[in-house]
Structure formats: structure tokens, C-alpha cells
Design a protein around this motif. Structure first.
Motif, PDB file in Angstrom:
ATOM      1  N   GLU A  72       0.822  -1.202   0.000  1.00 54.53           N
ATOM      2  CA  GLU A  72       0.000   0.000   0.000  1.00 54.53           C
ATOM      3  C   GLU A  72       0.862   1.261   0.000  1.00 54.53           C
TER       4      GLU A  72
ATOM      5  N   GLY B 295      -2.789   3.867  -3.482  1.00 54.39           N
ATOM      6  CA  GLY B 295      -3.466   2.576  -3.522  1.00 54.39           C
ATOM      7  C   GLY B 295      -2.486   1.455  -3.259  1.00 54.39           C
ATOM      8  N   TYR B 296      -2.642   0.353  -3.982  1.00 55.71           N
ATOM      9  CA  TYR B 296      -1.751  -0.801  -3.831  1.00 55.71           C
ATOM     10  C   TYR B 296      -0.944  -0.980  -5.114  1.00 55.71           C
TER      11      TYR B 296
ATOM     12  N   GLN C  77      -6.971  -0.790  -5.812  1.00 52.83           N
ATOM     13  CA  GLN C  77      -7.692  -0.030  -4.806  1.00 52.83           C
ATOM     14  C   GLN C  77      -8.166  -0.873  -3.621  1.00 52.83           C
TER      15      GLN C  77
END
Length: 372
Positions: free
Chosen positions: A46, A50-51, A90
Motif C-alpha cells: 500500500e 493505492g496498492y 484499490q
């Protein structure tokens, strides 16, 4: 000693020191199962956007330290695998659970050699391998809904010598009747309601152990004994937080209910009591409120939001409350908090659940004191 064995041994010492191995078989199983061989080369870390994908080849030492971190889960899939290449994900949708959470659940499951075990949510396959170390070859059935995740887990189990674990690609809410009855049923995904097939497929006296959540509160762990009258009951045994079964993911209607026009129409007032949201910082309080307000979601975002199927509320950072719809969700939250305080501020361990075909019934202390 190779790097992975060294990382495993160090993690074992940390887990042991934290009391995560209440039985000797747990440490033995942890040392026997090569956790790193179940984790995909690419995981998701993260950041503010986001990721983002992180690949083993970019920094093998860091990747290995993430895999064997005793306290942190590691995200292995985002957005159900539909993230466009080159964009941040996300929503995490599959992971390998934190080691301390893994062994908390194994301890609650009261596993013994020779039991038939049903696992819901195969994920990487790592937990199924630990279950097989205890229950024995041919005694573990694991169900995974995502086809790609399922195939990766099946391959990892076969490559590490656990090919006798039965891996089923199916909806875990339905269980897997052919190999039942089970004891225990162990879910690695949180539920808002116990799927009734789990009760039907567990022998009387057997256990169902699953992370539990409400729309309001994401943490809980239910440990239920199945009865011959078709119900299952027990106290909450922990405060673990897991991803939710796909078919039970809470979906708020805020995107439908909130509009600029409705914001302008909203009722505005000072937040009363002023410390309402800070009182929810107590995880036991938030858990109790979630039991009393079914279907009401709450989350922090530039203040705090509440939403159910026909109303929303927002408390901004200046202490002003904005509400739209027929319900007064902030006042309902305050009333639930007051009830929890009147009861003596019980912990989540004081609450229990009876799961029936018609849904859950919550109680405080024992079955004779249902939550109104």
C-alpha cells in the motif's frame, strides 16, 4: 542455514515469545511448512495512491522479510485480479494472513489428528498445509471461489508435498458436502452471517471458527459449537480482521444516496455528544455498536460517515453533523454506546452468537440475555 530457514526460525522465536504456539504441534507445523513457497512472486504494497505491485526479483531480502513478518498480512491480489496493468489497485481481495492471526485461529479450532477439516478460503494454500500437518494426509478439504487463486494454491500445495489436500474451486458459502461431516469448519474470510450449509456439514459437537464482522465494525472472531437442533452457538473469541467472503461483502449505498442536492438538503447541527466519534476508538465499543445497528456502516473519511439503506450522516472535523434521510444514525450510535456503557463496558469476549437458519441472534453473557 539458508535465508528462508533463517527467516522462519526468527519468526518462530518471535511467535513463541508472544504466546502464539500454545501447543507444540503449532511450532512444529510452522517450521515444517515453507511459507515463502506459497506466496506469489508479486505481492501488493500500500502507498498513498493505492496498492502497487512489488516483485520478489526487485528486492528478494525485503520480499522474504515481508513473508515472515509475524504481525502483518501480505496482499496477494487486489480488485479481484482485475486491476489494469500499470495502475495501482484499490481494494485488497486476497492475502496471506498475518502469522499471529493464523495461529490464533488454529488454536481456537482445537485441531486433532484424524479429524475431517473444511477450510473456507484457500488463498495461497499455506493455511491448508498447516491444517494438513495436524489433521494428517487426506483429511483437509479447502474451498476457494477465485479460479486463479485456486490454481495457484493447488500448484503450491502439490509442489510442497501436500497434494493430498483436496482443493475445490467453488463458492465457500456452500461448503463441500461430499467430504463431510467436518470438525472443524475453519474460515479464513470474515462473515456477516454464518452460511447455513456450514452448520449442516459440521457434526454435532463440532466447531465452526470464523472471523466475524458487522457493517459497522470489521473485527471479531466467532467460535461456535454445532448442536443437533440445527444451530451453532458460542462466544466471540478474538478481534481479528480479515477480508470478507465475496458474497457477503458490505456494500453501502452512499454512492446512490449522496448527491450535491441532498447535501444541500441535509439537516445540520452540532455533533452531540461532541466526543461521539472518539468513543468509537474503543474497539470493544465499536464492536458492541455494530451488533446493535445491523446494516449501518461507519467509516472515517475527512471526518466520519454513517450510511444504511435509506439514510446517511457525516460529522465533519469541526464538529458539525450533516444528516439526510429518515434515520438519525448519529443519535442511534450514541444510544447504542450509552447502552454499552450501562452494561458495564463489556469486552467483545463477553458477547456471543447463536447462528440459526433464519440468521444470527446476539447475546451478552449467555443465551438468556439477547441484545435488543
Amino acid at each position: 542455514m539458508t535465508a528462508d530457514l533463517d527467516a522462519r526460525a526468527n519468526a518462530a522465536d518471535l511467535l513463541d515469545g508472544a504466546g502464539c504456539f500454545p501447543e507444540q504441534w503449532m511450532r512444529s507445523a510452522f517450521m515444517a511448512v515453507p511459507r515463502h513457497r506459497f506466496v506469489p512472486d508479486t505481492v501488493w504494497l500500500e502507498d498513498p495512491a493505492g496498492y502497487r505491485p512489488f516483485n520478489h526479483t526487485g528486492d528478494p531480502a525485503r520480499w522474504l522479510s515481508l513473508v515472515y513478518d509475524p504481525r502483518e498480512a501480505l496482499v496477494t491480489q487486489v480488485d479481484d485480479g482485475l486491476t489494469p496493468r500499470g495502475t495501482p489497485g484499490q481494494t485488497p481481495t486476497s492475502s496471506i494472513s498475518a502469522l499471529n492471526a493464523v495461529f490464533t485461529m488454529l488454536a481456537e479450532s482445537d485441531l486433532h489428528h484424524g479429524q475431517q477439516v473444511l477450510e473456507i478460503g484457500t488463498g495461497t494454500g499455506y493455511n491448508a498445509a498447516l491444517l494438513a500437518e495436524r489433521a494428517g494426509p487426506g483429511h483437509v478439504t479447502t474451498v476457494e471461489i477465485d479460479p486463479a487463486v485456486c490454481e495457484q494454491a493447488r500448484a503450491a500445495l502439490a509442489a510442497t508435498g501436500y497434494e493430498q489436500v483436496t482443493v475445490i474451486r467453488a463458492d465457500g458459502e456452500l461448503g463441500h458436502p461430499p467430504h463431510g461431516p467436518y470438525d472443524p469448519v475453519l474460515s479464513t474470510a470474515a462473515v456477516l452471517a454464518i452460511p447455513y450449509p456450514w452448520i449442516e456439514q459440521t457434526r454435532p459437537g463440532g466447531l465452526i471458527v470464523t472471523p466475524w464482522r458487522t457493517a459497522f465494525c470489521s473485527h471479531g472472531l466467532a467460535r461456535l459449537t454445532v448442536h443437533d437442533n440445527g444451530t451453532a452457538s458460542g462466544h466471540f473469541a478474538g478481534a481479528t480482521t480479515f477480508m470478507t467472503l465475496r458474497g457477503q461483502r458490505p456494500r453501502t449505498r452512499i454512492g446512490e444516496l449522496y448527491t450535491t442536492k441532498r447535501w444541500q438538503e441535509a439537516r445540520s447541527s452540532p455533533l452531540t455528544p461532541a466526543d461521539l466519534v472518539t468513543r468509537l476508538d474503543d474497539p470493544h465499543a465499536a464492536f458492541a455498536v455494530g451488533l446493535r445497528l445491523p446494516g449501518v456502516a461507519h467509516w472515517p473519511q475527512e471526518g466520519h460517515w454513517w450510511c444504511n439503506n435509506d439514510s446517511w450522516a457525516h460529522a465533519d472535523e469541526e464538529g458539525t453533523l450533516h444528516q439526510w434521510g429518515p434515520r438519525d444514525l448519529a443519535t442511534e450510535t450514541a444510544t447504542a454506546l450509552d447502552a454499552w456503557h450501562t452494561e458495564g463496558c463489556p469486552t467483545l469476549f463477553d458477547y456471543g452468537l447463536t447462528a440459526t437458519k433464519d440468521g444470527p441472534v446476539f447475546w451478552l453473557g449467555d443465551h438468556d440475555h439477547p441484545i435488543p
